[in-house]
Structure formats: C-alpha cells, structure tokens
Write a protein that holds these residues in place. Structure first.
Motif, short mmCIF file in Angstrom:
data_model
loop_
_atom_site.label_atom_id
_atom_site.label_comp_id
_atom_site.label_asym_id
_atom_site.label_seq_id
_atom_site.Cartn_x
_atom_site.Cartn_y
_atom_site.Cartn_z
N MET A 1 0.85 -1.19 0.00
CA MET A 1 0.00 0.00 0.00
C MET A 1 0.89 1.25 0.00
N LYS A 2 0.54 2.21 -0.81
CA LYS A 2 1.29 3.46 -0.90
C LYS A 2 1.06 4.32 0.34
N ASN A 3 1.99 5.22 0.59
CA ASN A 3 1.90 6.15 1.72
C ASN A 3 1.10 7.40 1.38
N TYR A 4 0.37 7.39 0.28
CA TYR A 4 -0.45 8.54 -0.10
C TYR A 4 -1.61 8.08 -0.97
N ALA A 5 -2.57 8.96 -1.14
CA ALA A 5 -3.68 8.75 -2.08
C ALA A 5 -3.98 10.10 -2.71
N ILE A 6 -4.46 10.10 -3.92
CA ILE A 6 -4.75 11.35 -4.61
C ILE A 6 -6.06 11.22 -5.38
N LYS A 7 -6.82 12.30 -5.39
CA LYS A 7 -8.04 12.37 -6.19
C LYS A 7 -7.99 13.70 -6.93
N ASN A 8 -8.17 13.67 -8.21
CA ASN A 8 -8.17 14.88 -9.00
C ASN A 8 -9.57 15.12 -9.53
N LEU A 9 -10.17 16.21 -9.12
CA LEU A 9 -11.53 16.55 -9.58
C LEU A 9 -11.51 17.33 -10.89
N ASN A 10 -10.31 17.70 -11.34
CA ASN A 10 -10.17 18.51 -12.55
C ASN A 10 -10.95 19.81 -12.45
N GLY A 11 -10.86 20.45 -11.29
CA GLY A 11 -11.51 21.74 -11.07
C GLY A 11 -12.70 21.64 -10.14
N TRP A 12 -12.96 22.71 -9.43
CA TRP A 12 -14.07 22.75 -8.46
C TRP A 12 -15.43 22.67 -9.13
N HIS A 13 -15.49 23.02 -10.41
CA HIS A 13 -16.78 22.97 -11.12
C HIS A 13 -17.29 21.54 -11.26
N ASN A 14 -16.43 20.54 -11.03
CA ASN A 14 -16.84 19.14 -11.13
C ASN A 14 -17.38 18.57 -9.82
N VAL A 15 -17.45 19.38 -8.78
CA VAL A 15 -18.05 18.93 -7.51
C VAL A 15 -19.56 19.03 -7.67
N GLU A 16 -20.23 17.89 -7.59
CA GLU A 16 -21.69 17.85 -7.67
C GLU A 16 -22.23 17.22 -6.41
N GLY A 17 -23.18 17.88 -5.76
CA GLY A 17 -23.72 17.35 -4.52
C GLY A 17 -22.66 17.31 -3.45
N LYS A 18 -22.55 16.19 -2.72
CA LYS A 18 -21.58 16.04 -1.64
C LYS A 18 -20.71 14.82 -1.91
N ILE A 19 -19.41 15.00 -1.83
CA ILE A 19 -18.44 13.94 -2.06
C ILE A 19 -17.69 13.69 -0.75
N PHE A 20 -17.79 12.46 -0.20
CA PHE A 20 -17.02 12.10 0.99
C PHE A 20 -15.69 11.52 0.54
N LEU A 21 -14.60 11.96 1.15
CA LEU A 21 -13.27 11.59 0.71
C LEU A 21 -12.55 10.60 1.63
N GLY A 22 -13.03 10.41 2.85
CA GLY A 22 -12.32 9.60 3.83
C GLY A 22 -11.98 8.21 3.35
N GLN A 23 -12.97 7.45 2.95
CA GLN A 23 -12.74 6.08 2.51
C GLN A 23 -11.97 6.06 1.19
N GLU A 24 -12.35 6.96 0.29
CA GLU A 24 -11.71 6.99 -1.03
C GLU A 24 -10.21 7.27 -0.93
N LEU A 25 -9.82 8.11 0.03
CA LEU A 25 -8.40 8.45 0.19
C LEU A 25 -7.72 7.64 1.29
N GLY A 26 -8.46 6.77 1.96
CA GLY A 26 -7.89 5.95 3.02
C GLY A 26 -7.52 6.76 4.26
N MET A 27 -8.30 7.79 4.56
CA MET A 27 -8.02 8.63 5.73
C MET A 27 -8.25 7.81 7.01
N THR A 28 -7.39 7.99 7.99
CA THR A 28 -7.48 7.21 9.22
C THR A 28 -7.75 8.05 10.46
N GLY A 29 -7.59 9.36 10.39
CA GLY A 29 -7.80 10.19 11.57
C GLY A 29 -8.79 11.32 11.36
N ALA A 30 -9.43 11.33 10.19
CA ALA A 30 -10.36 12.43 9.87
C ALA A 30 -11.30 11.96 8.77
#
Length: 124
Positions: free
Chosen positions: A1-30
């Motif tokens: 497993m890598k020591n990082y995760a990245i998600k590229n939205l290609n700009g804020w205009h691509n945010v639709e509704g609500k996107i939760f990032l914790g699981q997608e980025l493997g966050m462990t403390g937030a």
C-alpha cells in the motif's frame, strides 16, 4: 500500500452534490467532504456532534453560516472551526453556486507538529 492517495476533480466545477473523501483516500484520523450548494440552497438540517470538531473552508461563492443561533456572512476564503457541541448549518444566500470543504476529526489535543515530525533534509 502506498503512503499517499490522490483524487483529481479537474476543477471545483466538477463537484456535484456532496463527495465524501475519507474512505476513497484511506483517511485514518479524519473525514473530509466537498459539497456544492446551488444558489439559494440551505443545508437540510442543523446539527452538532458528540465528539467531532469540524473545519469548514469556503472555496467559492458566499452565504451564511449559523452556529448556536449566531449567523455570520462567509465567502471564498472563509475558514470556520466549530466545536462538537456547536449547533451549525451552512446556507447559500447568493444567486450563484457555493463550493465548500468540511474536515471532521475527533476533538482532542494532538502532539506538537514538530514533536511528531521526522525531519529529513533534501539531498542537494
């Protein structure tokens, strides 16, 4: 497993509704989320937390943030920290979209940044 995760939205205009990032980025403390509020849209409810503090970052747009009945104007660049007991909600009071990020974590003291850091000099 890598020591990082990245998600590229290609700009804020691509945010639709609500996107939760914790699981997608493997966050462990937030948990973190991005949300677009359409012009005139309110949060669906007021809320508080049992143990989680939140930081809201207004990325674009403007509106009104309410905590414990106090309403304040927020806009691009506003950063709001709310303790767990704070009863809160965000409203887009403008005629254009608002994008915001919410970072949620357990409210407790953490170690000093430098006490927890492993400093590794760059090779020059």
């Amino acid at each position: 497993m890598k020591n990082y995760a990245i998600k590229n939205l290609n700009g804020w205009h691509n945010v639709e509704g609500k996107i939760f990032l914790g699981q997608e980025l493997g966050m462990t403390g937030a948990e973190a989320s991005l949300q677009r509020l359409a012009a005139g849209e309110d949060a669906p409810f007021l809320h508080s937390h049992k143990t989680h503090e939140e930081i809201y970052v207004i990325i674009s747009g403007k509106g009104e943030y309410e905590v414990d009945g106090e309403k304040m104007t927020v806009s691009e660049g506003s950063i709001i920290r709310v303790a767990p007991d704070g009863v809160r909600a965000l409203r887009n009071t403008s005629d254009s979209d608002m994008v915001m990020m919410c970072i949620q974590y357990e409210a407790k003291p953490i170690t000093n940044f430098m006490d927890d850091a492993n400093i590794i000099p760059f090779d020059k």
